[in-house]
Design a protein around this motif. Structure first.
Motif, PDB file in Angstrom:
ATOM      1  N   THR A  19      84.408 111.694  44.930  1.00 18.70           N
ATOM      2  CA  THR A  19      83.606 110.688  45.272  1.00 18.70           C
ATOM      3  C   THR A  19      84.208 109.526  46.199  1.00 18.70           C
ATOM      4  OG1 THR A  19      84.902 110.055  43.335  1.00 18.70           O
ATOM      5  CG2 THR A  19      82.682 110.729  42.856  1.00 18.70           C
ATOM      6  N   SER A  20      83.389 108.957  47.138  1.00 20.30           N
ATOM      7  CA  SER A  20      83.894 108.029  47.797  1.00 20.30           C
ATOM      8  C   SER A  20      82.993 107.624  49.127  1.00 20.30           C
ATOM      9  CB  SER A  20      85.260 108.343  48.343  1.00 20.30           C
ATOM     10  OG  SER A  20      85.865 107.272  48.452  1.00 20.30           O
ATOM     11  N   SER A  21      83.336 106.899  49.899  1.00 20.44           N
ATOM     12  CA  SER A  21      82.410 106.680  51.035  1.00 20.44           C
ATOM     13  C   SER A  21      83.175 105.874  52.225  1.00 20.44           C
ATOM     14  CB  SER A  21      81.222 105.787  50.421  1.00 20.44           C
ATOM     15  OG  SER A  21      81.634 104.610  50.209  1.00 20.44           O
ATOM     16  N   GLN A  22      84.333 106.214  52.389  1.00 19.61           N
ATOM     17  CA  GLN A  22      84.917 105.523  53.844  1.00 19.61           C
ATOM     18  C   GLN A  22      84.996 106.510  54.734  1.00 19.61           C
ATOM     19  OE1 GLN A  22      86.330 105.130  50.604  1.00 19.61           O
ATOM     20  NE2 GLN A  22      85.969 103.110  50.041  1.00 19.61           N
ATOM     21  N   ALA A  23      84.071 107.406  55.076  1.00 16.66           N
ATOM     22  CA  ALA A  23      84.033 108.388  56.162  1.00 16.66           C
ATOM     23  C   ALA A  23      84.186 107.886  57.547  1.00 16.66           C
ATOM     24  CB  ALA A  23      82.813 109.118  55.720  1.00 16.66           C
ATOM     25  N   VAL A  24      84.837 108.986  58.422  1.00 13.55           N
ATOM     26  CA  VAL A  24      84.856 108.459  59.555  1.00 13.55           C
ATOM     27  C   VAL A  24      84.136 109.465  60.372  1.00 13.55           C
ATOM     28  CG1 VAL A  24      86.487 108.656  61.803  1.00 13.55           C
ATOM     29  CG2 VAL A  24      87.245 108.031  59.347  1.00 13.55           C
ATOM     30  N   CYS A  25      83.419 109.154  61.446  1.00 21.77           N
ATOM     31  CA  CYS A  25      82.537 110.015  62.244  1.00 21.77           C
ATOM     32  C   CYS A  25      83.133 111.043  62.804  1.00 21.77           C
ATOM     33  CB  CYS A  25      81.584 109.109  63.444  1.00 21.77           C
ATOM     34  SG  CYS A  25      80.864 107.860  62.863  1.00 21.77           S
ATOM     35  N   GLY A 136      64.260 108.871  38.451  1.00 23.75           N
ATOM     36  CA  GLY A 136      64.264 107.462  38.229  1.00 23.75           C
ATOM     37  C   GLY A 136      65.702 107.027  38.428  1.00 23.75           C
ATOM     38  N   ILE A 137      66.593 107.979  37.850  1.00 21.34           N
ATOM     39  CA  ILE A 137      68.192 107.478  37.974  1.00 21.34           C
ATOM     40  C   ILE A 137      68.367 107.297  39.339  1.00 21.34           C
ATOM     41  CG2 ILE A 137      70.383 108.439  37.886  1.00 21.34           C
ATOM     42  CD1 ILE A 137      69.633 109.866  35.446  1.00 21.34           C
ATOM     43  N   ARG A 138      69.128 105.961  39.503  1.00 24.42           N
ATOM     44  CA  ARG A 138      69.550 105.398  41.045  1.00 24.42           C
ATOM     45  C   ARG A 138      70.873 105.108  41.130  1.00 24.42           C
ATOM     46  NH1 ARG A 138      65.555 102.936  43.498  1.00 24.42           N
ATOM     47  NH2 ARG A 138      66.719 101.956  44.792  1.00 24.42           N
ATOM     48  N   ASN A 139      71.369 105.132  42.310  1.00 22.42           N
ATOM     49  CA  ASN A 139      72.619 104.700  42.887  1.00 22.42           C
ATOM     50  C   ASN A 139      73.496 105.680  42.359  1.00 22.42           C
ATOM     51  OD1 ASN A 139      71.522 102.397  44.309  1.00 22.42           O
ATOM     52  ND2 ASN A 139      71.521 101.221  42.332  1.00 22.42           N
ATOM     53  N   THR A 163      84.126 102.700  42.966  1.00 24.11           N
ATOM     54  CA  THR A 163      83.498 103.254  41.722  1.00 24.11           C
ATOM     55  C   THR A 163      82.420 103.931  42.150  1.00 24.11           C
ATOM     56  OG1 THR A 163      84.298 101.128  40.525  1.00 24.11           O
ATOM     57  CG2 THR A 163      82.651 102.819  39.320  1.00 24.11           C
ATOM     58  N   LEU A 164      82.252 105.264  41.463  1.00 25.51           N
ATOM     59  CA  LEU A 164      81.382 105.984  41.964  1.00 25.51           C
ATOM     60  C   LEU A 164      80.448 106.597  40.532  1.00 25.51           C
ATOM     61  CD1 LEU A 164      80.135 107.532  44.439  1.00 25.51           C
ATOM     62  CD2 LEU A 164      81.462 109.457  43.920  1.00 25.51           C
ATOM     63  N   SER A 165      79.349 106.709  40.813  1.00 25.56           N
ATOM     64  CA  SER A 165      78.516 107.596  39.764  1.00 25.56           C
ATOM     65  C   SER A 165      77.936 108.587  40.214  1.00 25.56           C
ATOM     66  CB  SER A 165      77.008 106.529  39.477  1.00 25.56           C
ATOM     67  OG  SER A 165      77.238 105.229  38.835  1.00 25.56           O
ATOM     68  N   PHE A 167      75.936 112.323  39.424  1.00 23.21           N
ATOM     69  CA  PHE A 167      74.777 112.720  38.674  1.00 23.21           C
ATOM     70  C   PHE A 167      74.526 114.198  38.961  1.00 23.21           C
ATOM     71  CE2 PHE A 167      70.041 113.139  37.787  1.00 23.21           C
ATOM     72  CZ  PHE A 167      70.351 113.290  36.398  1.00 23.21           C
ATOM     73  N   ASP A 168      74.650 115.307  38.541  1.00 24.60           N
ATOM     74  CA  ASP A 168      74.385 116.639  38.591  1.00 24.60           C
ATOM     75  C   ASP A 168      73.086 117.177  38.248  1.00 24.60           C
ATOM     76  OD1 ASP A 168      74.717 116.937  36.092  1.00 24.60           O
ATOM     77  OD2 ASP A 168      76.345 118.583  36.335  1.00 24.60           O
ATOM     78  N   GLY A 169      72.002 116.213  37.672  1.00 26.73           N
ATOM     79  CA  GLY A 169      70.889 116.644  37.297  1.00 26.73           C
ATOM     80  C   GLY A 169      70.777 116.807  35.690  1.00 26.73           C
ATOM     81  N   PHE A 170      72.116 116.974  35.223  1.00 25.31           N
ATOM     82  CA  PHE A 170      72.172 117.428  33.676  1.00 25.31           C
ATOM     83  C   PHE A 170      73.078 116.362  33.009  1.00 25.31           C
ATOM     84  CE2 PHE A 170      72.224 121.596  35.799  1.00 25.31           C
ATOM     85  CZ  PHE A 170      70.945 122.036  35.185  1.00 25.31           C
ATOM     86  N   ARG A 171      74.154 115.815  33.762  1.00 27.38           N
ATOM     87  CA  ARG A 171      74.953 114.805  33.199  1.00 27.38           C
ATOM     88  C   ARG A 171      75.140 113.659  34.227  1.00 27.38           C
ATOM     89  NH1 ARG A 171      76.950 120.451  32.071  1.00 27.38           N
ATOM     90  NH2 ARG A 171      76.903 120.466  34.497  1.00 27.38           N
ATOM     91  N   LEU A 172      75.518 112.492  33.567  1.00 25.53           N
ATOM     92  CA  LEU A 172      75.968 111.435  34.541  1.00 25.53           C
ATOM     93  C   LEU A 172      77.392 110.954  34.238  1.00 25.53           C
ATOM     94  CD1 LEU A 172      75.007 108.995  36.568  1.00 25.53           C
ATOM     95  CD2 LEU A 172      74.352 107.807  34.583  1.00 25.53           C
ATOM     96  N   SER A 173      78.158 110.977  35.212  1.00 28.70           N
ATOM     97  CA  SER A 173      79.653 110.418  35.092  1.00 28.70           C
ATOM     98  C   SER A 173      80.038 109.221  35.666  1.00 28.70           C
ATOM     99  CB  SER A 173      80.506 111.452  35.277  1.00 28.70           C
ATOM    100  OG  SER A 173      80.211 112.780  34.447  1.00 28.70           O
ATOM    101  N   GLU A 174      81.146 108.553  35.670  1.00 28.57           N
ATOM    102  CA  GLU A 174      81.488 107.450  36.650  1.00 28.57           C
ATOM    103  C   GLU A 174      82.880 107.788  36.838  1.00 28.57           C
ATOM    104  OE1 GLU A 174      81.019 102.952  36.511  1.00 28.57           O
ATOM    105  OE2 GLU A 174      82.208 103.645  34.894  1.00 28.57           O
ATOM    106  N   LEU A 175      83.307 107.731  38.026  1.00 24.07           N
ATOM    107  CA  LEU A 175      84.681 107.757  38.515  1.00 24.07           C
ATOM    108  C   LEU A 175      85.152 106.393  38.797  1.00 24.07           C
ATOM    109  CD1 LEU A 175      86.474 110.187  40.924  1.00 24.07           C
ATOM    110  CD2 LEU A 175      86.440 107.874  41.583  1.00 24.07           C
ATOM    111  N   VAL A 176      86.411 106.112  38.265  1.00 21.40           N
ATOM    112  CA  VAL A 176      87.132 104.710  38.661  1.00 21.40           C
ATOM    113  C   VAL A 176      88.363 105.020  38.854  1.00 21.40           C
ATOM    114  CG1 VAL A 176      85.375 103.447  37.153  1.00 21.40           C
ATOM    115  CG2 VAL A 176      87.593 104.376  36.235  1.00 21.40           C
ATOM    116  N   PHE A 177      89.052 104.265  39.685  1.00 18.18           N
ATOM    117  CA  PHE A 177      90.378 104.188  39.908  1.00 18.18           C
ATOM    118  C   PHE A 177      91.151 103.235  39.200  1.00 18.18           C
ATOM    119  CE2 PHE A 177      88.586 105.866  43.891  1.00 18.18           C
ATOM    120  CZ  PHE A 177      89.568 106.792  44.148  1.00 18.18           C
TER     121      PHE A 177
END
Length: 243
Positions: A19-25, A136-139, A163-165, A167-177
């Motif tokens: 999980t994350s989103s600070q990617a470089v091109c 309908g699950i978002r974000n 922080t990251l949510s 979802f694999d279609g079956f389960r929803l988890s949250e990752l936090v530092f």
């Protein structure tokens, strides 16, 4: 595009961890070996490309060594989506297929503007305690997109942040530092993966899955993930960067 599931469950956990989103091109091509109790259980390779507006990533994984005597697993997974100006990943489609003892299983997630609009999966994968209505699950990020976020190189200001949510279609988890520590070679990030829904009640009552990321400094402001560790119900798994 593929993912996980099996008695060995380790690859499934891996994907729940990313999980994350600070990617470089640019292009991504990273390989890790999976170690459990000193034994090499498998490997996975993540490849793909990120631009200012789009990403496309794939994961190849398989078990190795003694675990193959019990349950050989081969996985190919993939996800594609958009990247916003603040480097936020938003999946469009994610497909997971894996082969266990020559039995093929598959799941697919489709999104529109960050919302799940379709989920299909092999009937054998479904359990009574899974989320019954995922539409309908978002974000949230699918596990492959989350893996891209989790394994990507970082600038120092981005380490141990977000922080990251997942979802694999079956389960929803949250990752936090939860903690950031300076080490001799770089930075150590500590965090938790918390089970939110779609799990057995007994699992939801357990402590969150803790993980550690070990980033090594590559330049004055660039860090590369060299190793990460996580606790599972079976013991502690380690993932070591190969190339």
């Amino acid at each position: 595009m593929r993912f996980i599931n099996s008695k060995g469950n380790f690859i499934a956990i891996v994907i729940l961890v990313f999980t994350s989103s600070q990617a470089v091109c640019g292009k991504i091509d990273k390989s890790f070996k999976v170690i459990f109790w000193g034994l090499e259980l498998g490997y996975f390779n993540i490849t793909g490309k990120i631009t200012d507006f789009h990403y496309d990533v794939s994961i190849n994984a398989s078990t190795r060594g003694i675990i193959n005597l019990v349950s050989e697993i081969r996985i190919r997974s993939g996800s594609m989506g958009t990247v916003s100006g603040n480097r936020k990943f938003k999946p469009i489609q994610s497909i997971t297929k894996w082969n266990r003892r020559r039995e093929l299983r598959e799941s697919i997630l489709k999104y529109h503007d960050g919302e799940v609009i379709l989920f299909e999966a092999s009937p054998e994968l479904r359990r009574d305690y899974h989320i019954h209505e995922p539409i309908g699950i978002r974000n949230s990020l699918d596990p492959v997109s989350a893996a891209l976020w989790f394994l990507d190189d970082r600038k120092e200001r981005d380490l141990c942040e977000g922080t990251l949510s997942i979802f694999d279609g079956f389960r929803l988890s949250e990752l936090v530092f939860t903690r950031k520590t300076v080490t001799e070679k770089g930075i150590k990030c500590v965090g938790d993966i918390r089970r939110l829904s779609g799990f057995k009640e007994s699992k939801k009552e357990m402590q969150p899955i803790d993980f550690i990321q070990h980033f090594h400094r590559e330049s004055s402001n660039s860090f590369v993930l060299k190793r990460f560790e996580m606790n599972t119900v079976f013991g502690r798994l380690a993932f070591e960067y190969l190339s």
